[in-house]
Scaffold this motif. Structure first.
Motif, PDB file in Angstrom:
ATOM      1  N   ILE A   9     -27.851 -37.485 -13.061  1.00 27.65           N
ATOM      2  CA  ILE A   9     -26.837 -38.144 -12.461  1.00 27.65           C
ATOM      3  C   ILE A   9     -26.567 -39.274 -13.166  1.00 27.65           C
ATOM      4  O   ILE A   9     -27.174 -39.469 -14.343  1.00 27.65           O
ATOM      5  N   LEU A  10     -25.578 -40.072 -12.723  1.00 27.24           N
ATOM      6  CA  LEU A  10     -25.302 -41.360 -13.259  1.00 27.24           C
ATOM      7  C   LEU A  10     -24.578 -41.351 -14.669  1.00 27.24           C
ATOM      8  O   LEU A  10     -24.781 -42.283 -15.562  1.00 27.24           O
ATOM      9  N   ALA A  47     -21.094 -40.262  -5.233  1.00 31.00           N
ATOM     10  CA  ALA A  47     -20.545 -39.420  -5.849  1.00 31.00           C
ATOM     11  C   ALA A  47     -19.819 -38.434  -5.020  1.00 31.00           C
ATOM     12  O   ALA A  47     -19.954 -38.402  -3.607  1.00 31.00           O
ATOM     13  N   GLN A  48     -18.880 -37.696  -5.418  1.00 29.60           N
ATOM     14  CA  GLN A  48     -17.928 -36.977  -5.100  1.00 29.60           C
ATOM     15  C   GLN A  48     -18.553 -35.601  -4.450  1.00 29.60           C
ATOM     16  O   GLN A  48     -18.086 -35.234  -3.323  1.00 29.60           O
ATOM     17  N   LEU A 127     -21.234 -52.629 -12.411  1.00 31.08           N
ATOM     18  CA  LEU A 127     -20.617 -51.395 -11.673  1.00 31.08           C
ATOM     19  C   LEU A 127     -20.204 -50.492 -12.807  1.00 31.08           C
ATOM     20  O   LEU A 127     -19.206 -50.938 -13.850  1.00 31.08           O
ATOM     21  N   ILE A 128     -20.654 -49.172 -13.112  1.00 38.20           N
ATOM     22  CA  ILE A 128     -20.252 -48.224 -13.816  1.00 38.20           C
ATOM     23  C   ILE A 128     -19.543 -47.304 -13.013  1.00 38.20           C
ATOM     24  O   ILE A 128     -20.072 -46.598 -12.116  1.00 38.20           O
ATOM     25  N   GLY A 140     -17.181 -40.967  -9.354  1.00 33.27           N
ATOM     26  CA  GLY A 140     -18.486 -41.501  -8.955  1.00 33.27           C
ATOM     27  C   GLY A 140     -18.527 -42.789  -9.594  1.00 33.27           C
ATOM     28  O   GLY A 140     -17.640 -43.354 -10.385  1.00 33.27           O
ATOM     29  N   GLN A 141     -19.479 -43.592  -8.835  1.00 33.66           N
ATOM     30  CA  GLN A 141     -19.885 -45.122  -9.528  1.00 33.66           C
ATOM     31  C   GLN A 141     -21.181 -45.387  -9.217  1.00 33.66           C
ATOM     32  O   GLN A 141     -21.860 -44.862  -8.153  1.00 33.66           O
ATOM     33  N   TYR A 142     -21.678 -46.136  -9.979  1.00 31.23           N
ATOM     34  CA  TYR A 142     -23.158 -46.535  -9.939  1.00 31.23           C
ATOM     35  C   TYR A 142     -23.363 -48.181 -10.157  1.00 31.23           C
ATOM     36  O   TYR A 142     -22.732 -48.673 -10.893  1.00 31.23           O
ATOM     37  N   LEU A 143     -24.063 -48.913  -9.173  1.00 29.04           N
ATOM     38  CA  LEU A 143     -24.294 -50.175  -9.305  1.00 29.04           C
ATOM     39  C   LEU A 143     -25.611 -50.551  -9.586  1.00 29.04           C
ATOM     40  O   LEU A 143     -26.510 -49.985  -8.914  1.00 29.04           O
TER      41      LEU A 143
END
Length: 217
Positions: A9-10, A47-48, A127-128, A140-143
Motif C-alpha cells: 500500500i502507500l 483507500a478506495q 499528506l501524499i 487514496g491518500q496517506y498522512l
C-alpha cells in the motif's frame, strides 16, 4: 497470501498529470522542500478499494526518512513498514522538486510519478495523495506527521481531504502503533523527531512483489 504481499500500500505505479491537483489543493513549493528532511511517522491512510483497506489494517506502524539527494533537487525516501513480526524496508522512491517548484513522489527505477505531496495547515504534517487512472480510477491518500500526538483539528483536516476525493470516513484506517518491530533510534545528541530508524527484523519481499508504497488495483 504472504506477509510481503500484505504491505503493498502507500503508493502507485502511475498518476494523473502533475498539474491535475485534486480538489484544487495547492502543492508545496520549493521553499517547502527545505523543511521536509528527517523522520515522518505514518498516522493514517484512506483507500478506495476494500483490499487496500484490509492491507492497511495489517500495518501496525510505519515511517519515512527523507534525506537530501546529491543533486540538491530531490529528497531520498526510505520506507519502514511493520506487519506482524517483520519490518519491511524500501528506498526506491524520492521527492523531486521540478522547475515549476512542484514536489512529486517518484520511483527511482521507473521514473514514474507515484504520488502528489499536498499542502496541510501545519508544517508538521505530510499528506501524499493519489488519483491514478489505470484499468480503473484509484483514489487514496496517506498522512504522516513529525509526532503521533496530532490534534483533533489535524485529523479533521485529513478527513476533509479524504472527503474531497470522494472517500468516506469508514475508508480511513489509523495505524495503532502497538509494537516495536521497526524501532526508531534518536540521533546522538538530539531529542528532535529527526531520528534514525532501525529495522529490528528486516524482510525482503519475493521477486516482483511491490514494496510498501506501491499498491495496485
Amino acid at each position: 497470501m504472504g506477509s510481503a504481499r500484505l504491505v503493498v500500500i502507500l503508493g502507485l505505479a502511475a498518476l494523473l498529470p502533475a498539474d491535475a491537483a485534486p480538489c484544487g489543493a495547492q502543492r508545496p513549493d520549493g521553499s517547502t522542500a527545505s523543511k521536509l528532511p528527517g523522520m515522518w511517522l505514518y498516522v493514517a491512510g484512506a483507500a478506495q478499494f476494500p483490499q487496500h483497506q484490509v492491507e492497511m489494517l495489517l500495518i501496525d506502524h510505519a515511517f519515512l526518512r527523507l534525506e537530501p539527494g546529491a543533486s540538491g533537487q530531490e529528497l531520498l525516501i526510505s520506507h519502514y513498514v511493520a506487519v506482524g513480526d517483520q519490518c519491511f524496508t524500501n528506498n526506491l522512491t524520492y521527492l523531486e522538486v521540478t522547475a515549476g517548484n512542484a514536489t512529486l513522489v517518484k520511483d527511482a527505477n521507473t521514473q514514474k510519478t507515484e504520488g502528489m505531496l499536498m499542502n496541510m495547515s501545519s508544517e508538521n504534517l505530510l499528506l501524499i495523495q493519489y488519483q491514478m487512472q489505470k484499468e480503473r480510477t484509484y483514489l487514496g491518500q496517506y498522512l504522516y506527521a513529525r509526532s503521533l500526538s496530532i490534534s483533533t483539528a489535524d485529523k479533521e483536516e485529513f478527513e476533509q481531504h479524504a472527503e474531497c476525493l470522494g472517500l468516506r470516513a469508514e475508508q480511513i484506517v489509523y495505524a495503532p502503533w502497538k509494537t516495536e518491530v521497526c524501532q526508531v533510534k534518536v540521533a546522538k545528541g538530539s531529542d528532535s523527531p529527526h531520528a534514525e530508524p532501525v529495522a529490528a527484523v528486516t524482510a525482503s519481499p519475493a521477486p516482483a512483489t511491490p514494496w510498501p508504497g506501491s499498491a495496485g488495483n
